[in-house]
Design a protein around this motif. Sequence first.
Motif, PDB file in Angstrom:
ATOM      1  N   ARG A   1      -6.874 -31.408 -40.963  1.00  0.00           N
ATOM      2  CA  ARG A   1      -8.221 -31.588 -41.828  1.00  0.00           C
ATOM      3  C   ARG A   1      -8.263 -30.702 -42.828  1.00  0.00           C
ATOM      4  NH1 ARG A   1     -10.990 -35.299 -38.284  1.00  0.00           N
ATOM      5  NH2 ARG A   1      -9.521 -36.885 -37.706  1.00  0.00           N
ATOM      6  N   CYS A   2      -7.780 -29.559 -42.935  1.00  0.00           N
ATOM      7  CA  CYS A   2      -7.763 -28.569 -44.119  1.00  0.00           C
ATOM      8  C   CYS A   2      -9.154 -28.085 -44.011  1.00  0.00           C
ATOM      9  CB  CYS A   2      -7.689 -29.208 -45.415  1.00  0.00           C
ATOM     10  SG  CYS A   2      -7.420 -27.834 -46.521  1.00  0.00           S
ATOM     11  N   ASN A   3      -9.451 -26.686 -43.451  1.00  0.00           N
ATOM     12  CA  ASN A   3     -10.717 -25.834 -43.486  1.00  0.00           C
ATOM     13  C   ASN A   3     -10.616 -25.305 -44.715  1.00  0.00           C
ATOM     14  OD1 ASN A   3     -11.709 -23.082 -41.624  1.00  0.00           O
ATOM     15  ND2 ASN A   3     -12.833 -24.288 -42.946  1.00  0.00           N
ATOM     16  N   PHE A   4     -11.097 -26.199 -45.775  1.00  0.00           N
ATOM     17  CA  PHE A   4     -10.984 -25.613 -47.470  1.00  0.00           C
ATOM     18  C   PHE A   4     -11.735 -24.451 -47.859  1.00  0.00           C
ATOM     19  CE2 PHE A   4     -13.569 -29.614 -47.457  1.00  0.00           C
ATOM     20  CZ  PHE A   4     -14.877 -29.101 -47.942  1.00  0.00           C
ATOM     21  N   THR A   5     -12.910 -24.358 -47.185  1.00  0.00           N
ATOM     22  CA  THR A   5     -13.733 -22.929 -47.662  1.00  0.00           C
ATOM     23  C   THR A   5     -14.745 -22.890 -46.431  1.00  0.00           C
ATOM     24  OG1 THR A   5     -14.784 -21.963 -49.272  1.00  0.00           O
ATOM     25  CG2 THR A   5     -15.529 -24.215 -48.954  1.00  0.00           C
ATOM     26  N   ASN A   6     -15.766 -21.906 -46.728  1.00  0.00           N
ATOM     27  CA  ASN A   6     -16.921 -21.641 -45.701  1.00  0.00           C
ATOM     28  C   ASN A   6     -18.149 -21.498 -46.437  1.00  0.00           C
ATOM     29  OD1 ASN A   6     -18.402 -19.767 -44.009  1.00  0.00           O
ATOM     30  ND2 ASN A   6     -16.694 -20.156 -42.891  1.00  0.00           N
ATOM     31  N   TYR A   7     -19.193 -21.875 -45.839  1.00  0.00           N
ATOM     32  CA  TYR A   7     -20.390 -21.626 -46.626  1.00  0.00           C
ATOM     33  C   TYR A   7     -21.012 -20.227 -46.672  1.00  0.00           C
ATOM     34  CZ  TYR A   7     -22.057 -26.736 -46.437  1.00  0.00           C
ATOM     35  OH  TYR A   7     -22.299 -27.894 -46.586  1.00  0.00           O
ATOM     36  N   GLN A   8     -20.333 -19.295 -45.868  1.00  0.00           N
ATOM     37  CA  GLN A   8     -20.712 -17.839 -45.937  1.00  0.00           C
ATOM     38  C   GLN A   8     -19.456 -17.184 -46.324  1.00  0.00           C
ATOM     39  OE1 GLN A   8     -23.849 -17.164 -45.400  1.00  0.00           O
ATOM     40  NE2 GLN A   8     -24.382 -19.399 -44.816  1.00  0.00           N
ATOM     41  N   VAL A   9     -19.312 -16.953 -47.455  1.00  0.00           N
ATOM     42  CA  VAL A   9     -18.223 -16.195 -48.097  1.00  0.00           C
ATOM     43  C   VAL A   9     -18.463 -14.821 -48.450  1.00  0.00           C
ATOM     44  CG1 VAL A   9     -16.136 -15.965 -49.788  1.00  0.00           C
ATOM     45  CG2 VAL A   9     -16.788 -18.141 -48.828  1.00  0.00           C
ATOM     46  N   GLU A  10     -18.216 -13.826 -47.693  1.00  0.00           N
ATOM     47  CA  GLU A  10     -18.404 -12.420 -48.364  1.00  0.00           C
ATOM     48  C   GLU A  10     -17.285 -11.527 -48.185  1.00  0.00           C
ATOM     49  OE1 GLU A  10     -21.356 -11.427 -48.956  1.00  0.00           O
ATOM     50  OE2 GLU A  10     -22.669 -13.093 -48.299  1.00  0.00           O
ATOM     51  N   ALA A  11     -17.284 -10.444 -49.099  1.00  0.00           N
ATOM     52  CA  ALA A  11     -16.094  -9.477 -48.884  1.00  0.00           C
ATOM     53  C   ALA A  11     -15.501  -9.068 -47.642  1.00  0.00           C
ATOM     54  CB  ALA A  11     -16.449  -8.486 -50.061  1.00  0.00           C
ATOM     55  N   ASP A  12     -16.635  -8.831 -46.683  1.00  0.00           N
ATOM     56  CA  ASP A  12     -16.450  -8.334 -45.433  1.00  0.00           C
ATOM     57  C   ASP A  12     -15.573  -9.573 -44.644  1.00  0.00           C
ATOM     58  OD1 ASP A  12     -17.902  -6.231 -46.069  1.00  0.00           O
ATOM     59  OD2 ASP A  12     -19.427  -7.105 -44.761  1.00  0.00           O
ATOM     60  N   ASN A  13     -15.289 -10.561 -45.148  1.00  0.00           N
ATOM     61  CA  ASN A  13     -14.373 -11.528 -44.478  1.00  0.00           C
ATOM     62  C   ASN A  13     -12.883 -11.473 -44.875  1.00  0.00           C
ATOM     63  OD1 ASN A  13     -16.979 -13.877 -45.405  1.00  0.00           O
ATOM     64  ND2 ASN A  13     -16.517 -13.268 -43.298  1.00  0.00           N
ATOM     65  N   PHE A  14     -12.582 -10.267 -45.490  1.00  0.00           N
ATOM     66  CA  PHE A  14     -11.036 -10.124 -46.190  1.00  0.00           C
ATOM     67  C   PHE A  14     -10.745  -8.763 -45.769  1.00  0.00           C
ATOM     68  CE2 PHE A  14     -13.266 -13.380 -48.665  1.00  0.00           C
ATOM     69  CZ  PHE A  14     -12.302 -14.371 -48.884  1.00  0.00           C
ATOM     70  N   LEU A  15      -9.228  -8.909 -45.542  1.00  0.00           N
ATOM     71  CA  LEU A  15      -8.933  -7.317 -45.282  1.00  0.00           C
ATOM     72  C   LEU A  15      -7.767  -7.119 -46.289  1.00  0.00           C
ATOM     73  CD1 LEU A  15      -8.878  -9.224 -42.194  1.00  0.00           C
ATOM     74  CD2 LEU A  15      -7.496  -7.140 -41.385  1.00  0.00           C
TER      75      LEU A  15
ATOM     76  N   ASP B   1      -6.239  -3.178 -48.393  1.00  0.00           N
ATOM     77  CA  ASP B   1      -6.301  -1.757 -48.479  1.00  0.00           C
ATOM     78  C   ASP B   1      -7.472  -1.253 -49.401  1.00  0.00           C
ATOM     79  OD1 ASP B   1      -4.396  -1.095 -46.969  1.00  0.00           O
ATOM     80  OD2 ASP B   1      -3.195  -0.160 -48.355  1.00  0.00           O
ATOM     81  N   ASN B   2      -7.849  -2.204 -50.350  1.00  0.00           N
ATOM     82  CA  ASN B   2      -9.145  -2.175 -51.471  1.00  0.00           C
ATOM     83  C   ASN B   2      -9.906  -3.240 -51.140  1.00  0.00           C
ATOM     84  OD1 ASN B   2     -11.033  -1.853 -53.281  1.00  0.00           O
ATOM     85  ND2 ASN B   2      -9.700  -2.176 -54.864  1.00  0.00           N
ATOM     86  N   PRO B   3     -11.025  -2.819 -50.128  1.00  0.00           N
ATOM     87  CA  PRO B   3     -12.016  -4.090 -49.611  1.00  0.00           C
ATOM     88  C   PRO B   3     -12.747  -4.625 -50.848  1.00  0.00           C
ATOM     89  CG  PRO B   3     -12.548  -1.835 -48.847  1.00  0.00           C
ATOM     90  CD  PRO B   3     -11.336  -1.613 -49.437  1.00  0.00           C
ATOM     91  N   HIS B   4     -13.022  -3.937 -52.005  1.00  0.00           N
ATOM     92  CA  HIS B   4     -13.661  -4.299 -53.250  1.00  0.00           C
ATOM     93  C   HIS B   4     -12.753  -5.242 -54.050  1.00  0.00           C
ATOM     94  CE1 HIS B   4     -16.889  -1.363 -51.813  1.00  0.00           C
ATOM     95  NE2 HIS B   4     -15.984  -0.448 -51.989  1.00  0.00           N
ATOM     96  N   PHE B   5     -11.777  -5.265 -53.990  1.00  0.00           N
ATOM     97  CA  PHE B   5     -10.724  -5.985 -55.032  1.00  0.00           C
ATOM     98  C   PHE B   5     -11.201  -7.440 -54.900  1.00  0.00           C
ATOM     99  CE2 PHE B   5      -7.167  -8.659 -56.234  1.00  0.00           C
ATOM    100  CZ  PHE B   5      -6.818  -8.002 -57.355  1.00  0.00           C
ATOM    101  N   CYS B   6     -11.445  -8.020 -54.144  1.00  0.00           N
ATOM    102  CA  CYS B   6     -11.744  -9.501 -53.935  1.00  0.00           C
ATOM    103  C   CYS B   6     -13.150  -9.920 -54.554  1.00  0.00           C
ATOM    104  CB  CYS B   6     -11.537 -10.187 -52.582  1.00  0.00           C
ATOM    105  SG  CYS B   6     -12.944  -9.412 -51.345  1.00  0.00           S
TER     106      CYS B   6
ATOM    107  N   SER C   1      -5.924 -10.910 -47.420  1.00  0.00           N
ATOM    108  CA  SER C   1      -6.173 -11.754 -46.255  1.00  0.00           C
ATOM    109  C   SER C   1      -7.365 -11.842 -45.955  1.00  0.00           C
ATOM    110  CB  SER C   1      -5.168 -11.106 -45.257  1.00  0.00           C
ATOM    111  OG  SER C   1      -3.896 -10.833 -45.836  1.00  0.00           O
ATOM    112  N   GLY C   2      -7.647 -13.280 -45.516  1.00  0.00           N
ATOM    113  CA  GLY C   2      -8.888 -13.577 -45.130  1.00  0.00           C
ATOM    114  C   GLY C   2      -9.019 -13.798 -43.667  1.00  0.00           C
ATOM    115  N   HIS C   3     -10.407 -13.812 -42.962  1.00  0.00           N
ATOM    116  CA  HIS C   3     -10.558 -14.012 -41.552  1.00  0.00           C
ATOM    117  C   HIS C   3     -10.250 -15.515 -41.516  1.00  0.00           C
ATOM    118  CE1 HIS C   3     -13.575 -10.735 -40.713  1.00  0.00           C
ATOM    119  NE2 HIS C   3     -12.294 -10.344 -40.857  1.00  0.00           N
ATOM    120  N   LEU C   4      -9.954 -16.100 -40.305  1.00  0.00           N
ATOM    121  CA  LEU C   4     -10.008 -17.481 -39.981  1.00  0.00           C
ATOM    122  C   LEU C   4     -11.299 -18.205 -40.147  1.00  0.00           C
ATOM    123  CD1 LEU C   4      -7.628 -19.190 -38.279  1.00  0.00           C
ATOM    124  CD2 LEU C   4      -9.431 -19.094 -36.272  1.00  0.00           C
TER     125      LEU C   4
END
Length: 406
Positions: A53-67, A69-74, A384-387
Amino acid sequence: MQSPGASHDVIILGAGASGLMCAATAAQRGRRVLVLERANKVGKKILMSGGGRCNFTNYQVEADNFLSDNPHFCKAALKRYTQWDFIGMVERYGIDYEERRHSQLFCRQSARDILDMLLDECQQAGVEIRTHCEIAEVQTLESHNLRYRLLGRQGQQPFRLDCQSLVVATGALSIPTLGGSGIGYEIASQFGLPLVPRRAGLVPFMFSDNMKAVCERLSGLALEVTASCNDQSFTENMLFTHRGISGPAILQISSYWHPGDTLIIDLLPGLDAFHWLREAKQQQGKQLLKTLLAQRLGRALVTELQQLWWPDAPARPLADYSDRQLRTVADQLHQWLLKPSATEGYRTAEVTLGGVATEAVSSKTMEARDCPGLYFVGEVLDVSGHLGGFNFQWAWSSGYSAGLAV
């Protein structure tokens, strides 16, 4: 051998989420775009995601949802192309979607809707897509504004292709049956870009101690827990499997776990277990501990926990427990310490952690800082993002950013 003069403005390696988004964006700007896909079909990971069914995005997207070495890059890419931008395209195509827990968005019908939308965007803009393409070598050029030459094969047919801009959207090592590979890292190394060590993320755990037998006996049982490790916690379902433990909570915490680390599992999240046990003791003192616990945890799990923690007290009523003993029971329920032997690895991992170091790449354009015309997008980068749709959003955002620049 195809014509030595076969050249394009942009060649994109990989027809997954980030590659197709980049291709459509670049072609809509009038660029001549060719996409080369190693697998026999495009968008395989899109089609299998979210149970089809493809979880294609999320209503709540923040930089904290990603891993990374540079957390600001995204941040720059996520701001340039937001979840609302992609949702807008989904709605323009009339794709029916739904919101699930934790603001996750899924197609109501099929992941095929998302792939068809991307392919339609590419087709309308004149993107050419070829499958069964293996890249043997990438060379640099310095003539007629052409920077890169690709040597390889499409099936049994050799090709030589030149381009001004080369975009590496080859994915990563996770789930190799869907076409992922390490070629993106090889290209990065060839051109001197540093790599962050790779490991499997969003992946189930396995055990080699007595927990292995416990998990086998409980295989198929799911319950909500809070899983914690290295100062990170996720409250979601945990699933016992015949190899170990899985489910959303476990996949999430796996990205923060390293070999040798201990997991902390709270079996009763949101509940003060000591207060609950003491109250039950006062009101229903004749009730057995295992009977009370089974109301919330299920009989099968309680049987296993009893063998692990209270083997000598199977028929002991609550009234026989002191408050201190109940406190010990509560602590065990809130802090079940587990030490996995390993993860299941790339075979079942949903993402690959690490990758091309972001220090060598522009956060605005995804272009390699010291290699003009060479771009990296999507999972091949150390982002890399969270689930929950975050990895797809990174694919859309990074692909779009590069598509504006190539």
